[in-house]
Design an enzyme around this catalytic site. Structure first.
Site, short mmCIF file in Angstrom:
data_model
loop_
_atom_site.label_atom_id
_atom_site.label_comp_id
_atom_site.label_asym_id
_atom_site.label_seq_id
_atom_site.Cartn_x
_atom_site.Cartn_y
_atom_site.Cartn_z
CG ASN A 106 34.98 23.03 -2.95
OD1 ASN A 106 33.84 22.81 -2.52
ND2 ASN A 106 35.97 22.16 -2.80
CE LYS A 150 37.56 22.57 0.36
NZ LYS A 150 38.90 22.22 0.82
CG HIS A 155 37.81 18.28 -3.60
ND1 HIS A 155 38.39 17.98 -2.38
CD2 HIS A 155 38.09 19.58 -3.85
CE1 HIS A 155 38.98 19.07 -1.91
NE2 HIS A 155 38.81 20.05 -2.79
CD GLU A 214 38.42 18.69 1.28
OE1 GLU A 214 37.25 19.02 1.03
OE2 GLU A 214 39.31 19.54 1.51
CD GLU A 235 41.59 21.59 -5.71
OE1 GLU A 235 41.37 22.78 -5.50
OE2 GLU A 235 40.97 20.68 -5.17
N GLY A 288 43.88 23.77 2.16
CA GLY A 288 43.48 24.13 3.51
C GLY A 288 44.64 24.26 4.49
CB SER A 311 46.71 27.69 0.23
OG SER A 311 46.51 26.70 1.23
P1 PGA Z 1 41.72 25.76 -0.02
O1 PGA Z 1 40.88 24.56 -0.71
O2 PGA Z 1 41.64 26.94 -0.98
O3 PGA Z 1 41.02 26.02 1.27
O4 PGA Z 1 43.12 25.29 0.14
C1 PGA Z 1 40.96 24.31 -2.09
C2 PGA Z 1 40.06 23.16 -2.46
O5 PGA Z 1 39.92 22.22 -1.66
O6 PGA Z 1 39.46 23.14 -3.56
#
Ligand code: PGA
Length: 260
Positions: free
Chosen positions: A12, A14, A103, A105, A175, A181, A218
Site C-alpha cells: 500500500n 498511500k 483502511h 487512515e 491492521e 507506520g 510495520s
Molecule cells: P506500515 O503500514 O507497514 O507502514 O505500518 C501498513 C498499512 O497502513 O497498510
C-alpha cells in the site's frame, strides 16, 4: 493439514509516488521477482495512488509480470454528483480488479464507518472486484481490553451482508492502528490470535477456510517470517516497506520461504 490458501503480499503506497516513480518501482521489482517467477510466488498486489494505477497496470502488462494492481479506496456508488470520487466502474475501466476498503487512515481522516465499508464491499463484489477489507483497534481500545470487541463489530458489520458464496471472494486485513507506520509490530502469536478470531467469526456465516486474512502494521523483511509462519496469517498488507523494491522484495522472498 497445511492451508491451501494462496498467500498475498500487498504493498500500500498511500500518497506516495508519481507515475514515473511508480513505473520505475514496477520495473525494479520485476527484475528481482522474475528469476523466481516459476516458484511458488504469493499473489503480489501493488496499491498505487489513483493517478499511477494505469501506469503500473500498463507497465506490469508490458513486462508480463503477474502483479495485481489495486486501488486504495473507491466510492460505493456507480456514478453521480460526488466530486473527487472514483467509482468501481472507473476502476474496472482501467483493468483494476482489487481494491482496499476501510483502511484505518480512511476511517480516521475521512470519516469512513462500518456502514460505508460495508457498502463499498458490496459494490466491489457486485462488480467482480476483490476487496481487501481493513479492520483494527486503536491503542486506546487495546489498552482498555476492547480489541476483540472492536474487531468483532467491524468484521460482523460486513459479514452480516455477505452470502456464503461471497466469503471466499473477500480478503480481510487485520491492521492494529497502533502498529501502522510506528515500527511497533504486533507480536506474531497475538496477530495470529486476532486473525484466527476473524476466521472464527467468518465460520459462523459459512466456510471460512478459503478466506485470506492478512496482517498489516510495520511488516518488514525481518519480521515477515515470524508472521507468515502463523496458522491464520495468509500474507501481509505492507505500507512503508513497500515503497522500496529491495525491502518489498525482501518480504516477498521471506513469504516464499515460509509458505513454500
Ligand atoms: P506500515 O503500514 O507497514 O507502514 O505500518 C501498513 C498499512 O497502513 O497498510
Amino acid at each position: 493439514m497445511a492451508s491451501t490458501r494462496r498467500p498475498i503480499i500487498a504493498g500500500n503506497w498511500k500518497m506516495f509516488k508519481t507515475t514515473g516513480e511508480a513505473v520505475a518501482f514496477t520495473e525494479a521489482l520485476w527484475q528481482k521477482v522474475q528469476p523466481r517467477a516459476n516458484a511458488n510466488l504469493p499473489e503480489i498486489v501493488l496499491c498505487p495512488p489513483y493517478t499511477a494505477l494505469s501506469a503500473v497496470q500498463e507497465s506490469a502488462a508490458k513486462l508480463q509480470a503477474p502483479f495485481i494492481t489495486a486501488a486504495q479506496n473507491m466510492e460505493g456508488r456507480d456514478n453521480g454528483a460526488y466530486t473527487g470520487e472514483i467509482s468501481p466502474l472507473m476502476l474496472l475501466d482501467l483493468g483494476v480488479r482489487w481494491v482496499v476498503i476501510g483502511h484505518s487512515e480512511r476511517r480516521q481522516y475521512y470519516a469512513e464507518t462500518d456502514e460505508t465499508v460495508t457498502l463499498k464491499t458490496l459494490a466491489a463484489l457486485r462488480h467482480g472486484l476483490t476487496p481487501i477489507i481493513c479492520v483494527g483497534e486503536s491503542l486506546q481500545e487495546r489498552e482498555n481490553g476492547l480489541t476483540d470487541r472492536v474487531i468483532e463489530q467491524q468484521v460482523r458489520a460486513v459479514l452480516a451482508q455477505l452470502s456464503a458464496a461471497e466469503l471466499p471472494k473477500v480478503v480481510f486485513a487485520y491492521e492494529p492502528v497502533w502498529a501502522i507506520g510506528t515500527g511497533k509490530v504486533c507480536e506474531a502469536p497475538e496477530a495470529n490470535r486476532v486473525c484466527a478470531l476473524i476466521r472464527h467469526f467468518i465460520s459462523e456465516y459459512g466456510n471460512a477456510e478459503q478466506t485470506r486474512i492478512l496482517y498489516g502494521g510495520s511488516v518488514k523483511p525481518d519480521n515477515t517470517s515470524a508472521l507468515m509462519s502463523q496458522s491464520d496469517i495468509d500474507g501481509g498488507l505492507v505500507g512503508g516497506a513497500s515503497l522500496e523494491a529491495d525491502s518489498f522484495f525482501g518480504i516477498i522472498e521471506q513469504a516464499c520461504l515460509v509458505k513454500a
